[in-house]
Design a protein around this motif. Structure first.
Motif, mmCIF file in Angstrom:
data_model
loop_
_atom_site.group_PDB
_atom_site.id
_atom_site.type_symbol
_atom_site.label_atom_id
_atom_site.label_comp_id
_atom_site.label_asym_id
_atom_site.label_seq_id
_atom_site.Cartn_x
_atom_site.Cartn_y
_atom_site.Cartn_z
ATOM 1 N N LEU A 74 5.929 -5.401 -0.036
ATOM 2 C CA LEU A 74 5.249 -5.107 -1.298
ATOM 3 C C LEU A 74 4.445 -3.811 -1.191
ATOM 4 O O LEU A 74 4.484 -2.978 -2.099
ATOM 5 N N LEU A 75 3.734 -3.634 -0.079
ATOM 6 C CA LEU A 75 3.002 -2.384 0.146
ATOM 7 C C LEU A 75 3.955 -1.189 0.179
ATOM 8 O O LEU A 75 3.663 -0.130 -0.383
ATOM 9 N N MET A 76 5.098 -1.358 0.829
ATOM 10 C CA MET A 76 6.068 -0.279 0.929
ATOM 11 C C MET A 76 6.635 0.103 -0.440
ATOM 12 O O MET A 76 6.924 1.275 -0.681
ATOM 13 N N LYS A 77 6.769 -0.869 -1.315
ATOM 14 C CA LYS A 77 7.282 -0.603 -2.667
ATOM 15 C C LYS A 77 6.231 0.026 -3.571
ATOM 16 O O LYS A 77 6.559 0.790 -4.464
ATOM 17 N N SER A 78 4.960 -0.312 -3.330
ATOM 18 C CA SER A 78 3.924 0.098 -4.283
ATOM 19 C C SER A 78 3.089 1.301 -3.848
ATOM 20 O O SER A 78 2.410 1.897 -4.678
ATOM 21 N N LEU A 79 3.152 1.681 -2.577
ATOM 22 C CA LEU A 79 2.337 2.807 -2.103
ATOM 23 C C LEU A 79 3.224 3.980 -1.702
ATOM 24 O O LEU A 79 4.367 3.790 -1.272
ATOM 25 N N PRO A 80 2.689 5.178 -1.799
ATOM 26 C CA PRO A 80 3.455 6.342 -1.336
ATOM 27 C C PRO A 80 3.679 6.283 0.177
ATOM 28 O O PRO A 80 2.860 5.733 0.921
ATOM 29 N N GLU A 82 3.339 8.378 2.563
ATOM 30 C CA GLU A 82 2.325 8.954 3.460
ATOM 31 C C GLU A 82 1.183 7.986 3.768
ATOM 32 O O GLU A 82 0.524 8.097 4.783
ATOM 33 N N LYS A 83 0.947 7.003 2.887
ATOM 34 C CA LYS A 83 -0.107 6.011 3.142
ATOM 35 C C LYS A 83 0.293 5.045 4.256
ATOM 36 O O LYS A 83 -0.555 4.430 4.891
ATOM 37 N N LEU A 84 1.589 4.895 4.475
ATOM 38 C CA LEU A 84 2.095 3.938 5.458
ATOM 39 C C LEU A 84 2.746 4.618 6.662
ATOM 40 O O LEU A 84 3.352 3.951 7.496
ATOM 41 N N ASP A 85 2.603 5.928 6.755
ATOM 42 C CA ASP A 85 3.244 6.694 7.820
ATOM 43 C C ASP A 85 2.448 6.581 9.119
ATOM 44 O O ASP A 85 1.278 6.936 9.178
ATOM 45 N N ASP A 86 3.085 6.071 10.160
ATOM 46 C CA ASP A 86 2.441 5.965 11.473
ATOM 47 C C ASP A 86 2.844 7.128 12.368
ATOM 48 O O ASP A 86 2.734 7.049 13.588
ATOM 49 N N GLY A 87 3.315 8.190 11.771
ATOM 50 C CA GLY A 87 3.767 9.342 12.541
ATOM 51 C C GLY A 87 5.203 9.195 13.008
ATOM 52 O O GLY A 87 5.655 9.940 13.867
ATOM 53 N N ILE A 137 -6.518 -1.931 19.511
ATOM 54 C CA ILE A 137 -5.483 -1.463 20.438
ATOM 55 C C ILE A 137 -4.352 -0.750 19.696
ATOM 56 O O ILE A 137 -3.570 -0.048 20.312
ATOM 57 N N HIS A 138 -4.283 -0.944 18.406
ATOM 58 C CA HIS A 138 -3.293 -0.237 17.599
ATOM 59 C C HIS A 138 -3.896 1.107 17.170
ATOM 60 O O HIS A 138 -4.079 1.387 15.993
ATOM 61 N N VAL A 139 -4.189 1.917 18.171
ATOM 62 C CA VAL A 139 -4.939 3.162 18.021
ATOM 63 C C VAL A 139 -4.339 4.083 16.965
ATOM 64 O O VAL A 139 -5.063 4.711 16.197
ATOM 65 N N ARG A 140 -3.037 4.142 16.905
ATOM 66 C CA ARG A 140 -2.407 5.102 15.982
ATOM 67 C C ARG A 140 -2.688 4.782 14.520
ATOM 68 O O ARG A 140 -2.450 5.616 13.659
ATOM 69 N N TYR A 141 -3.204 3.600 14.233
ATOM 70 C CA TYR A 141 -3.520 3.238 12.851
ATOM 71 C C TYR A 141 -4.970 3.522 12.461
ATOM 72 O O TYR A 141 -5.329 3.393 11.301
ATOM 73 N N LEU A 142 -5.792 3.875 13.430
ATOM 74 C CA LEU A 142 -7.223 4.043 13.159
ATOM 75 C C LEU A 142 -7.511 5.086 12.079
ATOM 76 O O LEU A 142 -8.451 4.935 11.310
ATOM 77 N N SER A 143 -6.719 6.123 11.998
ATOM 78 C CA SER A 143 -6.960 7.177 11.004
ATOM 79 C C SER A 143 -6.177 6.948 9.710
ATOM 80 O O SER A 143 -6.204 7.791 8.815
ATOM 81 N N LYS A 144 -5.489 5.852 9.622
ATOM 82 C CA LYS A 144 -4.704 5.500 8.426
ATOM 83 C C LYS A 144 -5.322 4.255 7.795
ATOM 84 O O LYS A 144 -5.055 3.133 8.238
ATOM 85 N N PRO A 145 -6.170 4.414 6.772
ATOM 86 C CA PRO A 145 -6.913 3.268 6.214
ATOM 87 C C PRO A 145 -6.038 2.090 5.785
ATOM 88 O O PRO A 145 -6.387 0.943 6.062
ATOM 89 N N VAL A 146 -4.912 2.355 5.145
ATOM 90 C CA VAL A 146 -4.065 1.249 4.677
ATOM 91 C C VAL A 146 -3.457 0.519 5.869
ATOM 92 O O VAL A 146 -3.481 -0.719 5.929
ATOM 93 N N LEU A 147 -2.921 1.265 6.828
ATOM 94 C CA LEU A 147 -2.314 0.630 8.003
ATOM 95 C C LEU A 147 -3.354 -0.120 8.837
ATOM 96 O O LEU A 147 -3.096 -1.232 9.298
#
Length: 192
Positions: A74-80, A82-87, A137-147
């Motif tokens: 649902l998040l993937m369908k409703s958000l752009p 870049e909001k869900l990009d983990d690099g 421990i999921h460090v790569r998500y710290l700068s991505k508020p939605v993730l």
């Protein structure tokens, strides 16, 4: 720090990235058993946190896992995007693996992380600390508020599931379903 981590990850080959996942999970397992042996007072502490209640494992664990996957979709369908990009890390990890390899890796991740965070840390230090440490421990998500919010929510859901059942196999099955289904969806998406 985030930029430095992103640069390091970019320099890794896909194979090296997967090997790093295995290495971190091996470290997690070793830490879980050492910390568990210390906190439980014995090396074989698994019977204290494991119960083979198949209906809870399948229905509660599987149901929670499917609920999280549906929320992610649902998040993937409703958000752009870049909001869900983990690099692109998850794509690099899962896109080239076979389904059997995704299955094994998902099993290893769910076993080691749930053993550590629910079975050992939550059992001795509580839901809040274990859930926040799991998210951290999921460090790569710290700068991505939605993730990051999503990981925190999943962590608390798994923690509550453990509080309710007292059975780490239930949280392992939920975590496995999330990782396995999402890994297969990533593989499928990159093939299209």
């Amino acid at each position: 720090m985030r930029n430095r981590q992103a640069e390091i990850v970019k320099q890794l080959t896909d194979r090296e990235l997967v090997l790093n996942v295995y290495l971190t999970q091996a470290i997690m397992l070793i830490l879980a058993f050492v910390l568990g042996a210390f906190l439980f007072g014995e090396i074989w502490f698994l019977p204290k946190i494991v119960e083979f209640n198949w209906s809870d494992i399948v229905f509660l664990g599987g149901g929670a896992g499917l609920l999280v996957v549906l929320a992610d979709l649902l998040l993937m369908k409703s958000l752009p995007d870049e909001k869900l990009d983990d690099g692109g890390i998850n794509e690099r990890i899962f896109s080239k693996l076979s389904v059997q390899h995704i299955f094994f890796l998902s099993f290893l991740i769910s076993f080691s992380e749930e053993l550590m965070f629910r079975g050992v840390i939550q059992t001795h230090f509580g839901l809040i600390l274990s859930s926040l440490l799991f998210a951290m421990i999921h460090v790569r998500y710290l700068s991505k508020p939605v993730l990051f919010t999503s990981v925190v929510g999943i962590s608390f859901l798994l923690g509550i599931l453990y509080e309710v059942t007292g059975n780490v196999l239930v949280t392992m099955s939920a975590h496995f379903f999330i990782d396995f289904i999402m890994g297969c969806l990533i593989k499928r998406k990159t093939r299209l």
